[in-house]
Design an enzyme around this catalytic site. Structure first.
Site, PDB file in Angstrom:
ATOM      1  N   SER A  68      12.415 -94.471  -6.229  1.00  0.00           N
ATOM      2  CA  SER A  68      10.892 -95.042  -5.992  1.00  0.00           C
ATOM      3  C   SER A  68      11.080 -95.309  -4.505  1.00  0.00           C
ATOM      4  CB  SER A  68      10.101 -95.387  -6.883  1.00  0.00           C
ATOM      5  OG  SER A  68       8.916 -95.359  -6.221  1.00  0.00           O
ATOM      6  N   TYR A  81       7.640-102.465 -12.312  1.00  0.00           N
ATOM      7  CA  TYR A  81       8.479-100.809 -12.112  1.00  0.00           C
ATOM      8  C   TYR A  81       8.398-100.876 -10.631  1.00  0.00           C
ATOM      9  CZ  TYR A  81       7.849 -96.240 -11.043  1.00  0.00           C
ATOM     10  OH  TYR A  81       8.021 -94.659 -10.196  1.00  0.00           O
TER      11      TYR A  81
END
Length: 185
Positions: A68, A81
């Site tokens: 990400s 995350y």
């Protein structure tokens, strides 16, 4: 699985859950952190373990990991995350080194915010890249740069290269001034 698909030569380890966490108190993050790390880090590791020996028997194999943009610049409300995707980034770098002498290449896909159901409201967020546009750009990059070890759509480069450009603090500030539900895949 392999009995039915013995020619399998591409593995995409796409695993991701994202939760808003409150790290100011222990009860605000321990359970979600464990869930996120189990899914986002151990999931891809277990999937790679299940197929790594087979992939090495294929003449031209690929493991595609999915990290990400938040592996490179943090969204304040999603610490676990962010950390899980940073772990996937480093895992990709590390196994690429270990597999360098084999027939298996490792390619890391680094999404920006994409209009998916990853977080509530993200599917409609004007900040997030429409899913069809993301897929089209990724496929084009894979086709035109088959040797790439990292797939970066244009929109994620702001996050990916902030530190290298010297504007990391501004990137983090801009990221955290936006809708927290649309910041990253």
């Amino acid at each position: 699985m392999l009995d039915n698909h013995p020619d399998l030569n591409v593995l995409v380890t796409m695993a991701g859950i994202m939760r808003v966490e409150d790290w100011t108190r222990a009860g605000g993050f321990v359970a979600t952190a464990e869930e996120i790390i189990t899914t986002n880090v151990l999931g891809p590791i277990r999937l790679i373990a299940a197929f790594i020996e087979h992939l090495q028997t294929r003449p031209d194999a690929t493991i595609m990991t999915v990290s990400s943009g938040l592996a490179h610049a943090p969204l304040g409300v999603t610490p676990s995350y962010n950390a899980s995707k940073a772990a996937i980034h480093m895992l990709s770098e590390s196994i690429r080194l270990q597999l360098a002498g084999t027939s298996v290449s490792v390619v890391e896909l680094v999404p920006p915010a994409v209009r998916t159901a990853l977080m509530p409201g993200q599917e409609e967020s004007p900040i997030a890249l429409p899913l069809a546009d993301f897929v089209e750009e990724v496929m084009s990059l894979i086709e035109t740069h088959p040797e790439a070890s990292e797939i970066l759509v244009e929109r994620v480069k702001f996050l990916r290269y902030g530190e290298a450009r010297g504007d990391y603090a501004q990137v983090v500030a801009a990221l955290n001034a936006t809708d927290p539900h649309a910041a990253g895949e």
